[in-house]
Scaffold this active site. Structure first.
Site, PDB file in Angstrom:
ATOM      1  N   GLY A   1       0.558   8.859   2.262  1.00 36.37           N
ATOM      2  CA  GLY A   1       0.269  10.287   2.293  1.00 36.37           C
ATOM      3  C   GLY A   1      -0.762  10.646   1.232  1.00 36.37           C
ATOM      4  N   GLN A   2      -0.598  10.073   0.054  1.00 35.09           N
ATOM      5  CA  GLN A   2      -1.549  10.338  -1.024  1.00 35.09           C
ATOM      6  C   GLN A   2      -2.948   9.837  -0.649  1.00 35.09           C
ATOM      7  OE1 GLN A   2      -1.045  10.187  -5.666  1.00 35.09           O
ATOM      8  NE2 GLN A   2      -1.163   8.093  -4.932  1.00 35.09           N
TER       9      GLN A   2
ATOM     10  N   HIS B   1      -5.595 -12.180   9.003  1.00 35.99           N
ATOM     11  CA  HIS B   1      -6.996 -11.795   9.151  1.00 35.99           C
ATOM     12  C   HIS B   1      -7.896 -12.893   8.581  1.00 35.99           C
ATOM     13  CE1 HIS B   1     -10.127  -8.322   8.848  1.00 35.99           C
ATOM     14  NE2 HIS B   1     -10.608  -9.396   9.430  1.00 35.99           N
TER      15      HIS B   1
ATOM     16  N   TYR C   1     -10.039  -0.200   2.972  1.00 35.94           N
ATOM     17  CA  TYR C   1      -9.461  -0.218   4.314  1.00 35.94           C
ATOM     18  C   TYR C   1      -9.090   1.172   4.789  1.00 35.94           C
ATOM     19  CZ  TYR C   1      -8.786  -4.857   6.287  1.00 35.94           C
ATOM     20  OH  TYR C   1      -8.975  -6.059   6.913  1.00 35.94           O
TER      21      TYR C   1
ATOM     22  N   ASP D   1       0.787  -1.228   0.000  1.00 38.35           N
ATOM     23  CA  ASP D   1       0.000   0.000   0.000  1.00 38.35           C
ATOM     24  C   ASP D   1       0.824   1.287   0.000  1.00 38.35           C
ATOM     25  OD1 ASP D   1      -2.481  -1.168  -0.248  1.00 38.35           O
ATOM     26  OD2 ASP D   1      -2.815  -1.335   1.905  1.00 38.35           O
TER      27      ASP D   1
HETATM   28 CU   LIG Z   1      -7.907  -7.363   7.258  1.00 38.61          CU
END
Ligand SMILES: [Cu+2]
Ligand SMILES: *[C@@H]1O[C@H](CO)[C@@H](O)[C@H](O)[C@H]1NC(C)=O
Ligand SMILES: *[C@@H]1O[C@H](CO)[C@@H](O)[C@H](O)[C@H]1NC(C)=O
Ligand SMILES: *[C@@H]1O[C@H](CO)[C@@H](O)[C@H](O)[C@H]1NC(C)=O
Ligand SMILES: *[C@@H]1O[C@H](CO)[C@@H](O)[C@H](O)[C@H]1NC(C)=O
Ligand SMILES: *[C@@H]1O[C@H](CO)[C@@H](O)[C@H](O)[C@H]1NC(C)=O
Ligand SMILES: *[C@@H]1O[C@H](CO)[C@@H](O)[C@H](O)[C@H]1NC(C)=O
Length: 667
Positions: free
Chosen positions: A330-331, A627, A411, A323
């Site tokens: 920042g973007q 997760h 997210y 990511d």
């Molecule tokens: Cu997750």
């Protein structure tokens, strides 16, 4: 009184030295200040002039401060009045004619210092502008329009989103991404309503669709029960705060001077970068006895966030995101809402980055800074053992928080840097937002006979298994630049002979890591304290001075080493690495991670096995979470915060809910 306060670092004992005198206010810039809007404009002009003739397709993929060398900064900081400020420079990555250029621009002489084509693997960060342009393409692409029609959906209710495609051994790679469609009629919760079966590949340099497949149709998960807006929930929907607020009638207890923040015994510089988001520099702590600031951390920031999904099928296998290096923290930062994202007394700061055209883009309220007091006790004692007296001493648990939120598609990552009066720094990440789900035909678990790579969360909806690995770059300089990394192992000893009724005890056996290989650590395997310490300084009673890493969730990767995403994300293999300081080693997955091949990662740099004893060293720490989505994660996820919870606890399972949810869905 126990010094064990704070979760991620403990400040041990203070001893002497390092004069970090008044941090400068009379200078126009701190040399670590992020580029200003006028500096972004200047960079753009200088680069466009240097490319005259062929600048029609020039795009700015990254523009940020080219930070001066550490020694330059340190001598400036120790004597800002007499040292000439280091030159302001920008580091720029552009795309022009299918080439990636690395450019350094000097802003005091308005000149290009270097400009070279990057010939290695991987591509720079994607700009928001090119992603916005790419998601428009399918909506006018006849085969896509036809696919939507065939599914009985309304084109006007279809929205698209961009997904990086990774690298799976291809010999040739180009700058492409995939576009997926979502359906919004009747809800704003688009990410839980994927339109499955369609793959659209867009070449970003050509800005056109280069590949299209429509392989199968499954129902789009329905809109009912997916709404999350409080205004759309049935009452009673709460809790209501009933006017509860923290008050600071005398104003906040911290001081912000440009980008330098001082609070209690702390002083640090807060920068903003389009890739990293917040960058904390020159964090130092005031020593009351010595009457001077002592250095703790030269520079700390998130270096990468690796999120691989675990579904190997055609439509999902490539979802292995980095990511920071692909989308930019920042973007992706969003403006913080007063009173909900941050408490009443928070102070906000804006951030700027260069858009694809090089022009400055503002994110208002990108940071909030506030004193946090949740009603907890930092330390207390009531003394009733002294006849005739009751002595009560209580200190409230107050800390200073710097917060930013990056929303990367579905997210939301809540990034906190928390400074405590005890000297500890706590880094926290809250995972929030909405799951990335897959549409399927199943409506009940009884129908499922095969591995679906996830959990059935609602009718036609699978929450796909995935990981989040957050890697921090922590350039600690404890009381100076020369530090060592020490493992204090807790080892069981047998009592030999008849000297004690006891047969065993444990003790601490310290081991200093000599080279990088000694400092690659998977957490949780054996009891040990991990300390960055200054071997050249001691306290009055002779103890070393250091900071201990107190880890949060320590999950490690479960993919095989030879799997392509894991080759690219090899820096997650160990939770802890230590490298000698090298200004160009900032990004654990490499400077160019979109479509990277894993040849410029922390794992590769460390193979040099450099010496790290009594050197300027950098600590790399990866917090990991596996997760396994559970039904309570639908239609929105409870925020999972690290390192606030027990590290061995499974993510999200049995967690209290702090989001509006449709309870009848979760039975
Ligand atoms: Cu997750
Ligand atoms: C290209 O650069 C020249 C300066 O050399 C500038 O005058 C011109 O406006 C630029 N063109 C575009 C499209 O940005
Ligand atoms: C630098 O100059 C300022 C203003 O002239 C003064 O207040 C400050 O004490 C000086 N700092 C040092 C370290 O000499
Ligand atoms: C498409 O939109 C129109 C106009 O809003 C509506 O009448 C129609 O029912 C919609 N069709 C579907 C399949 O949702
Ligand atoms: C809650 O979910 C149930 C079952 O999916 C659905 O029937 C109901 O309409 C939903 N209620 C709200 C308020 O969304
Ligand atoms: C710094 O790191 C880069 C990337 O790993 C490497 O190419 C360079 O040689 C290093 N510089 C020094 C002085 O070790
Ligand atoms: C965390 O929880 C697990 C199981 O719930 C327990 O076994 C373990 O001791 C806990 N660890 C800590 C540090 O509290």
């Amino acid at each position: 009184m126990s010094p064990t306060i704070g979760k991620t670092f403990i400040f041990f004992l203070l001893s002497i030295l390092y004069l970090f005198s008044t941090v400068v206010s009379h200078q126009h810039h701190h040399p670590l200040d992020p580029l200003t809007p006028s500096e972004f404009n200047l960079v753009r002009t200088i680069i466009e002039n240097s490319h005259s003739g062929s600048n029609h397709s020039l795009t700015f993929q990254y523009v940020g401060l080219e930070d001066p060398d550490k020694q330059t900064i340190l001598s400036w900081v120790s004597n800002p009045n007499t040292t000439i400020a280091p030159p302001r420079r920008a580091f720029v990555i552009t795309r022009l004619d299918k080439n990636t250029n690395e450019i350094i621009v000097d802003l005091s002489t308005n000149s290009v210092i270097s400009d070279q084509i990057y010939n290695g693997h991987g591509f720079p960060i994607l700009t928001s502008d090119e992603q916005t342009a790419a998601i428009e393409l399918p909506l006018t692409y006849p085969p896509f329009v036809e696919s939507v029609k065939k599914r009985g959906l309304n084109l006007s209710d279809v929205v698209c989103s961009t997904f990086t495609v990774g690298w799976f051994g291809e010999a040739e790679t180009s700058r492409v991404l995939k576009i997926l469609a979502f359906y919004i009629d009747g809800t704003t919760n688009m990410y839980v309503r994927p339109v499955e079966g369609i793959t659209v590949v867009v070449d970003l340099d050509e800005m056109k669709i280069t590949e299209y497949h429509d392989r199968f149709r499954v129902p789009v998960p329905k809109a009912e029960g997916t709404e999350y807006r409080a205004s759309h929930q049935k009452p009673p929907f709460g809790p209501k705060l009933r006017g509860l607020a923290t008050m600071q009638p005398d104003g906040p207890g911290f001081e912000i001077d440009g980008h330098t923040i001082r609070w209690a015994n702390w002083a640090f510089h807060l920068g903003f970068d389009v890739r990293a988001g917040p960058i904390i520099s020159l964090a130092s702590i005031y020593d009351l006895d010595q009457r001077k600031f002592r250095r703790v951390m030269y520079r700390g920031h998130i270096s990468e966030l690796f999120v691989p999904y675990m579904d190997p099928t055609e439509e999902w296998y490539y979802k292995t995101f980095f990511d920071l290096g692909e989308f930019g923290f920042g973007q992706s930062a969003v403006s913080l809402e007063p009173l909900t994202d941050c408490p009443a007394h928070a102070v906000f700061m804006d951030g700027y980055y260069a858009g694809q055209d090089g022009k400055p883009t503002k994110i208002s309220n990108v940071f909030c800074i506030f004193e946090k007091h949740a009603g907890n006790i930092m330390w207390r004692h009531t003394e009733t053992g002294i006849p005739g007296e009751v002595i009560r001493e209580v200190r409230p648990d107050v800390s200073l928080v710097v917060r930013m939120v990056a929303t990367i598609g579905n997210y939301d990552y809540i990034i906190d840097w928390e400074f405590k009066p005890s000297g500890s720094i706590k880094v926290g990440v809250g995972l929030s937002g909405i799951l990335e789900v897959k549409g399927v035909t199943y409506t009940h678990t009884d129908q499922i006979k095969q591995d679906l790579y996830g959990t059935l969360l609602a009718e036609n909806t699978i929450g796909v298994y995935h990981d989040h690995f957050v890697t921090y770059h922590l350039d600690l300089d404890i009381d100076g630049t020369s530090n060592s990394f020490v493992q204090n192992n807790l080892e069981t000893k047998r009592v030999i002979g008849n000297v004690s009724p006891r047969k065993s005890y444990w003790t601490v056996v310290s081991k200093t890591a000599k080279t990088e290989a000694d400092a690659k650590i998977k957490l949780g395997l054996k009891p040990a304290e991990l300390v960055v310490m200054n071997p050249n300084k001691k306290t009055k009673v002779g103890n070393h001075i250091g900071y201990r890493l107190i880890p949060g969730s320590a999950d490690g990767p479960l993919l095989s080493d030879g799997d392509y995403p894991q080759i690219r994300g090899a820096f997650t293999k160990y939770n802890v690495w230590v490298t000698p300081y090298n200004k160009s080693e900032k990004w654990a997955g490499g400077l160019y991670i979109d479509r990277s091949r894993g040849d410029d990662t922390l794992a590769i740099w460390s193979l040099r096995n450099r010496e790290i004893v009594n050197k300027d060293i950098v600590l790399w720490y990866t917090m990991g979470f596996h997760h396994v989505p559970c039904q309570e994660d639908f239609p929105v996820m409870p925020t999972l915060s690290e390192p606030d919870q027990n590290s061995t606890q499974k993510v999200h399972k049995n967690k209290h809910r702090d989001h509006p949810v449709n309870v009848s869905n979760s039975k």
